[in-house]
Scaffold this motif. Sequence first.
Motif, PDB file in Angstrom:
ATOM      1  N   ARG A 146     -23.507   3.576   5.647  1.00 35.82           N
ATOM      2  CA  ARG A 146     -23.685   4.281   4.524  1.00 35.82           C
ATOM      3  C   ARG A 146     -24.130   5.438   5.098  1.00 35.82           C
ATOM      4  O   ARG A 146     -24.218   6.452   4.237  1.00 35.82           O
ATOM      5  CB  ARG A 146     -23.827   3.358   3.970  1.00 35.82           C
ATOM      6  N   GLU A 147     -25.389   5.332   5.915  1.00 34.49           N
ATOM      7  CA  GLU A 147     -26.360   6.566   6.098  1.00 34.49           C
ATOM      8  C   GLU A 147     -25.997   7.039   7.519  1.00 34.49           C
ATOM      9  O   GLU A 147     -26.492   8.332   7.571  1.00 34.49           O
ATOM     10  CB  GLU A 147     -27.399   5.887   6.117  1.00 34.49           C
ATOM     11  N   ARG A 148     -25.379   7.107   8.398  1.00 36.24           N
ATOM     12  CA  ARG A 148     -25.225   7.130   9.588  1.00 36.24           C
ATOM     13  C   ARG A 148     -24.000   6.481   9.716  1.00 36.24           C
ATOM     14  O   ARG A 148     -23.841   6.437  11.029  1.00 36.24           O
ATOM     15  CB  ARG A 148     -25.963   6.668  10.977  1.00 36.24           C
ATOM     16  N   ARG A 149     -23.064   7.594   8.595  1.00 38.05           N
ATOM     17  CA  ARG A 149     -21.678   6.733   9.958  1.00 38.05           C
ATOM     18  C   ARG A 149     -21.061   7.303  10.938  1.00 38.05           C
ATOM     19  O   ARG A 149     -19.924   6.309  11.938  1.00 38.05           O
ATOM     20  CB  ARG A 149     -20.710   6.796   8.494  1.00 38.05           C
ATOM     21  N   SER A 150     -21.388   8.717  10.926  1.00 37.30           N
ATOM     22  CA  SER A 150     -21.107   9.513  12.152  1.00 37.30           C
ATOM     23  C   SER A 150     -21.336   9.283  13.429  1.00 37.30           C
ATOM     24  O   SER A 150     -20.367   9.114  14.462  1.00 37.30           O
ATOM     25  CB  SER A 150     -21.208  10.675  11.991  1.00 37.30           C
ATOM     26  N   ASP A 151     -22.760   8.674  13.761  1.00 37.02           N
ATOM     27  CA  ASP A 151     -23.364   7.772  14.372  1.00 37.02           C
ATOM     28  C   ASP A 151     -22.265   6.689  14.911  1.00 37.02           C
ATOM     29  O   ASP A 151     -22.219   6.443  15.990  1.00 37.02           O
ATOM     30  CB  ASP A 151     -24.228   7.512  14.292  1.00 37.02           C
ATOM     31  N   LEU A 152     -22.031   6.221  13.991  1.00 38.71           N
ATOM     32  CA  LEU A 152     -20.723   4.832  14.005  1.00 38.71           C
ATOM     33  C   LEU A 152     -19.979   4.599  15.316  1.00 38.71           C
ATOM     34  O   LEU A 152     -19.644   3.966  15.767  1.00 38.71           O
ATOM     35  CB  LEU A 152     -21.232   3.771  13.635  1.00 38.71           C
ATOM     36  N   ASP A 153     -19.755   5.784  14.216  1.00 43.83           N
ATOM     37  CA  ASP A 153     -18.274   6.485  14.424  1.00 43.83           C
ATOM     38  C   ASP A 153     -17.717   7.423  15.871  1.00 43.83           C
ATOM     39  O   ASP A 153     -16.827   6.295  16.856  1.00 43.83           O
ATOM     40  CB  ASP A 153     -17.470   7.526  13.979  1.00 43.83           C
ATOM     41  N   ALA A 154     -19.168   7.400  16.391  1.00 44.47           N
ATOM     42  CA  ALA A 154     -19.141   8.223  17.766  1.00 44.47           C
ATOM     43  C   ALA A 154     -19.386   7.016  19.095  1.00 44.47           C
ATOM     44  O   ALA A 154     -18.670   6.886  19.514  1.00 44.47           O
ATOM     45  CB  ALA A 154     -20.027   9.087  17.385  1.00 44.47           C
ATOM     46  N   THR A 155     -20.014   6.014  18.882  1.00 44.81           N
ATOM     47  CA  THR A 155     -20.250   4.558  18.989  1.00 44.81           C
ATOM     48  C   THR A 155     -19.000   3.821  19.322  1.00 44.81           C
ATOM     49  O   THR A 155     -19.096   3.644  20.039  1.00 44.81           O
ATOM     50  CB  THR A 155     -21.244   3.563  18.512  1.00 44.81           C
ATOM     51  N   ALA A 156     -18.359   3.441  18.320  1.00 47.52           N
ATOM     52  CA  ALA A 156     -17.285   2.798  18.202  1.00 47.52           C
ATOM     53  C   ALA A 156     -16.006   4.156  19.336  1.00 47.52           C
ATOM     54  O   ALA A 156     -15.389   3.350  20.232  1.00 47.52           O
ATOM     55  CB  ALA A 156     -16.399   3.062  16.723  1.00 47.52           C
ATOM     56  N   ASP A 157     -15.957   5.170  19.372  1.00 47.01           N
ATOM     57  CA  ASP A 157     -14.884   5.682  19.869  1.00 47.01           C
ATOM     58  C   ASP A 157     -15.050   6.278  21.199  1.00 47.01           C
ATOM     59  O   ASP A 157     -14.433   5.481  22.396  1.00 47.01           O
ATOM     60  CB  ASP A 157     -14.776   7.717  19.392  1.00 47.01           C
ATOM     61  N   ALA A 158     -16.649   5.511  21.534  1.00 49.08           N
ATOM     62  CA  ALA A 158     -16.954   6.178  22.987  1.00 49.08           C
ATOM     63  C   ALA A 158     -16.779   4.604  23.722  1.00 49.08           C
ATOM     64  O   ALA A 158     -16.263   4.522  24.537  1.00 49.08           O
ATOM     65  CB  ALA A 158     -18.505   6.422  23.341  1.00 49.08           C
ATOM     66  N   VAL A 159     -16.829   3.381  22.764  1.00 49.16           N
ATOM     67  CA  VAL A 159     -16.105   2.530  23.611  1.00 49.16           C
ATOM     68  C   VAL A 159     -14.924   2.394  23.724  1.00 49.16           C
ATOM     69  O   VAL A 159     -14.581   1.482  25.115  1.00 49.16           O
ATOM     70  CB  VAL A 159     -17.070   0.808  22.639  1.00 49.16           C
ATOM     71  N   ALA A 160     -14.079   2.393  22.875  1.00 48.83           N
ATOM     72  CA  ALA A 160     -13.114   2.187  23.583  1.00 48.83           C
ATOM     73  C   ALA A 160     -12.594   2.921  24.347  1.00 48.83           C
ATOM     74  O   ALA A 160     -11.099   2.401  25.205  1.00 48.83           O
ATOM     75  CB  ALA A 160     -12.538   2.562  21.386  1.00 48.83           C
ATOM     76  N   GLU A 161     -13.131   4.329  24.666  1.00 47.44           N
ATOM     77  CA  GLU A 161     -12.198   4.940  25.639  1.00 47.44           C
ATOM     78  C   GLU A 161     -12.642   4.565  27.204  1.00 47.44           C
ATOM     79  O   GLU A 161     -12.116   4.796  27.874  1.00 47.44           O
ATOM     80  CB  GLU A 161     -12.720   6.981  25.288  1.00 47.44           C
ATOM     81  N   ALA A 162     -14.228   3.780  27.230  1.00 49.09           N
ATOM     82  CA  ALA A 162     -14.415   3.234  27.932  1.00 49.09           C
ATOM     83  C   ALA A 162     -13.174   2.164  28.802  1.00 49.09           C
ATOM     84  O   ALA A 162     -13.421   1.585  29.287  1.00 49.09           O
ATOM     85  CB  ALA A 162     -15.975   2.835  28.044  1.00 49.09           C
TER      86      ALA A 162
END
Length: 632
Positions: A146-162
């Motif tokens: 709810r409060e740091r959604r952009s951080d979670l999205d960035a983490t998810a994208d980085a893991v998927a890209e790796a």
Amino acid sequence: MGNRLQDALSPYLRAHADNPVDWFPWGEEAFAEARRRDVPVLVSIGYATCHWCHVMARESFSDPAIAQIMNEHFVAVKVDREEHPEVDASYLAAASAFTHELGWPLTVFATPEGRAFYAGTYFPPRGMRGVPAFAEVLGAVDEAWRERRSDLDATADAVAEALDAASVADTAGALPDQDRLDAAVAELAADEDRLHGGFGRAPKFPVAPVLEFLAVAGPEGRELAERTLARMGASPLRDPVEGGFFRYATRADWSEPHYERMLTDNALLLGVAAELGRDTDPAAFVEPLAEGVVRFLTERMQLPQGGFASAQDSESVIDGERSEGGYYRRDAAGRAALEPPALDTKVLTGWNGLAIGALARAGFVFGRAGAVSAARRAADFLLAHHRRDDGTLVRASLDGDVSTAAATIEDWGMLAGGLLELAAATGEARYATAARDLVDRTAAAAAAAPDGAVPFAVPGGGDPVLVAQGLALPADPAEGATPSGITVCADAAWRLHALGAGDRYLELAERAMRSVAGIAVERPIAFGGALAVMTRLAAPLVQLVTVVPDSDRNADDERSARALLEATRRHGASVATIVTERQARAFAAAGFELFEGRTAQADEPTAYRCRAFVCALPVRGADELAALAHGA
């Protein structure tokens, strides 16, 4: 709240059907609901005989307060890792970015697009030893969403890209020569626990693919395999009453095992015992150990319709209370009055292929017709019920109902390999032709793929949800409890070539093994199955076909005939089979050139020993066959 799991094929999912958690099964519906509500997806992965999965289910998923948090702030998805191994592999790989303590239950938090942004394994109901309570984890993830959604999205994208960048295929590599294979044996020997047997420290696993490699890797490797299997067989890892092996031991001396008994472990260890038994004078422990595992598989694991259950639970109810291993700690008399631990009765195509192959090999080597018959029953069931009209495979079934889960590359390769072992043990060409069709389809699917890097691929593609999300991974070549899909397909292709199906199968096997050769010799403990195939590819190809007259398939009455058949079973050839003249003609007509022109001369059993299809003159005596083996 709907009860979506009550009609699931998986016994693991059915066991969670009455939880207060609003579970979804794996599928697009769960992710669509998460997008509609704009909440994370909680993917919980386990399997029916997983002890800590049971514990977390009792502690957390049955708790109404925890269930309320899950239902309000997440879409919860329950996955059986055995029914959906590709889903498990994808999220296990993603979880490695967050924890080194990988295992089950696996708890993954993902975006509505399926991309993982946090993961762990077992979370207790109350914090302990640095592990936060499950409710605390749920609250923290909800707050971050709810409060740091952009951080979670960035983490998810980085893991998927790796994960997307990780590629296993490098077909330009070279197959290892004998020196490099010997070095892999030496590295494993250096890691041996000389006191208790096995490799490394606790917890101790059987690592059956490694033992398969050692069993075919020359005298030093064979001695290490024998020593390891003997110590495991005499340890608490093996059930002395029913003959099967437990999953793993928590202590270095193989004591305090986790008591679930897996079809995979027992099938593969039986295959190792049979490989060690292909000797004129095998170690004394080998045949009794094999007979015990055969008894366990056929009496405990084989279902009435012919297929094999995937596992037997570690827990049972004794005197009204749950007991972890209590049944197995009793002797035969003590067990007689107890209900055995439950079976996970879903039938998995690939795992059944391993059991078929091991029973067929053991039955052939040790002359146990019952083991071969059990393998035949399972094979006939799978060919009738796990092979669709269009020739494609299903992953799993339960009581006649077929899973919607996509078959994996291991299903295709393991079933093909098992059918080829059965063809050699029975002399029936129909099993070999069915195996050839499976391998041909995986090769055609790979050839049609955009990259075509690895020569085997799943016909029809992988899990459709993972594919749509862009989260489907390449076939993982690493091996733990079982050989990889790449390895089993390569092994089946090599066996087809050895039986005379054509040189293109040898080319497929070599190409597949080149894709993992570099990493396999560097990490032999994780690539035992692949190294076993590479060893077979590097060794001289020795083929042995013994033909008996049509009128006397089991020509065991005459002493000389019995001796020749026994010598065939224990000869140690790369491939060996006993066929009638009619069966030899059927193999030849089906395109297996090794069998062309093979007859029983003078109406007596006759052995044809060949080296890469160059055959010596046929012989009719065990001594003559032994002389050929020794170069006389």
